[in-house]
Design a protein around this motif. Structure first.
Motif, mmCIF file in Angstrom:
data_model
loop_
_atom_site.group_PDB
_atom_site.id
_atom_site.type_symbol
_atom_site.label_atom_id
_atom_site.label_comp_id
_atom_site.label_asym_id
_atom_site.label_seq_id
_atom_site.Cartn_x
_atom_site.Cartn_y
_atom_site.Cartn_z
ATOM 1 N N ARG A 181 0.701 -1.232 0.148
ATOM 2 C CA ARG A 181 -0.224 0.089 0.015
ATOM 3 C C ARG A 181 0.872 1.192 -0.032
ATOM 4 N NH1 ARG A 181 -1.154 1.888 5.536
ATOM 5 N NH2 ARG A 181 -0.303 0.257 7.072
ATOM 6 N N ARG A 205 3.834 1.547 -1.378
ATOM 7 C CA ARG A 205 4.759 1.736 -2.547
ATOM 8 C C ARG A 205 3.335 2.087 -3.572
ATOM 9 N NH1 ARG A 205 8.535 -3.541 -3.141
ATOM 10 N NH2 ARG A 205 9.460 -3.058 -1.069
ATOM 11 N N GLU A 206 2.174 1.733 -3.594
ATOM 12 C CA GLU A 206 0.855 1.935 -4.609
ATOM 13 C C GLU A 206 0.911 3.581 -4.287
ATOM 14 O OE1 GLU A 206 -3.596 1.154 -4.805
ATOM 15 O OE2 GLU A 206 -2.428 -0.585 -4.451
ATOM 16 N N GLU A 207 0.864 4.019 -3.035
ATOM 17 C CA GLU A 207 0.407 5.493 -2.647
ATOM 18 C C GLU A 207 1.605 6.468 -3.555
ATOM 19 O OE1 GLU A 207 -0.694 8.743 0.946
ATOM 20 O OE2 GLU A 207 0.741 6.771 1.284
ATOM 21 N N LYS A 242 1.025 6.366 -7.367
ATOM 22 C CA LYS A 242 -0.145 7.118 -7.611
ATOM 23 C C LYS A 242 0.197 8.567 -7.606
ATOM 24 C CE LYS A 242 -4.163 4.186 -6.523
ATOM 25 N NZ LYS A 242 -5.273 3.849 -5.522
#
Length: 105
Positions: A77, A79-81, A84
């Protein structure tokens, strides 16, 4: 002691936004997982050919098991943030380091 080192090159067009996000949100949230005992943010002083500014964040874990728990429970999560928010304006690579001995002057 294990150091989880993340080296990031950030494009100048998002530099200030990224640095504020790192210091006010991202690093404090990672520390809040309880997997690390402290973190250090440093600026790399060598100028990169690709441009941008490079930083290193060192997260200190008491054990390899704590780091593994971070990978399994939290890392996706975070890394995803970052992806994005900063997409192709941020390039990161990660290394794991084991502290063998500390020396003080």
């Amino acid at each position: 002691m294990i150091i989880y080192n993340v080296t990031i090159n950030i494009d100048e067009s998002v530099h200030d936004k990224w640095l504020l996000w790192m210091t006010e949100k991202h690093i404090p949230e990672i520390l809040a997982t309880g997997k690390f005992i402290k973190a250090t943010l440093v600026k790399v002083l060598i100028v990169e050919e690709m441009g941008g500014t490079t930083y290193s964040v060192q997260y200190f874990a008491e054990s390899a098991e704590k780091l593994e728990a971070y990978y399994e429970e939290d890392a996706p999560r975070f890394r995803e943030e970052g992806a994005k928010l900063f997409a192709d304006k941020m390039l990161a690579f990660r290394t794991e380091l084991e502290v063998l001995k500390e020396f003080n002057a």
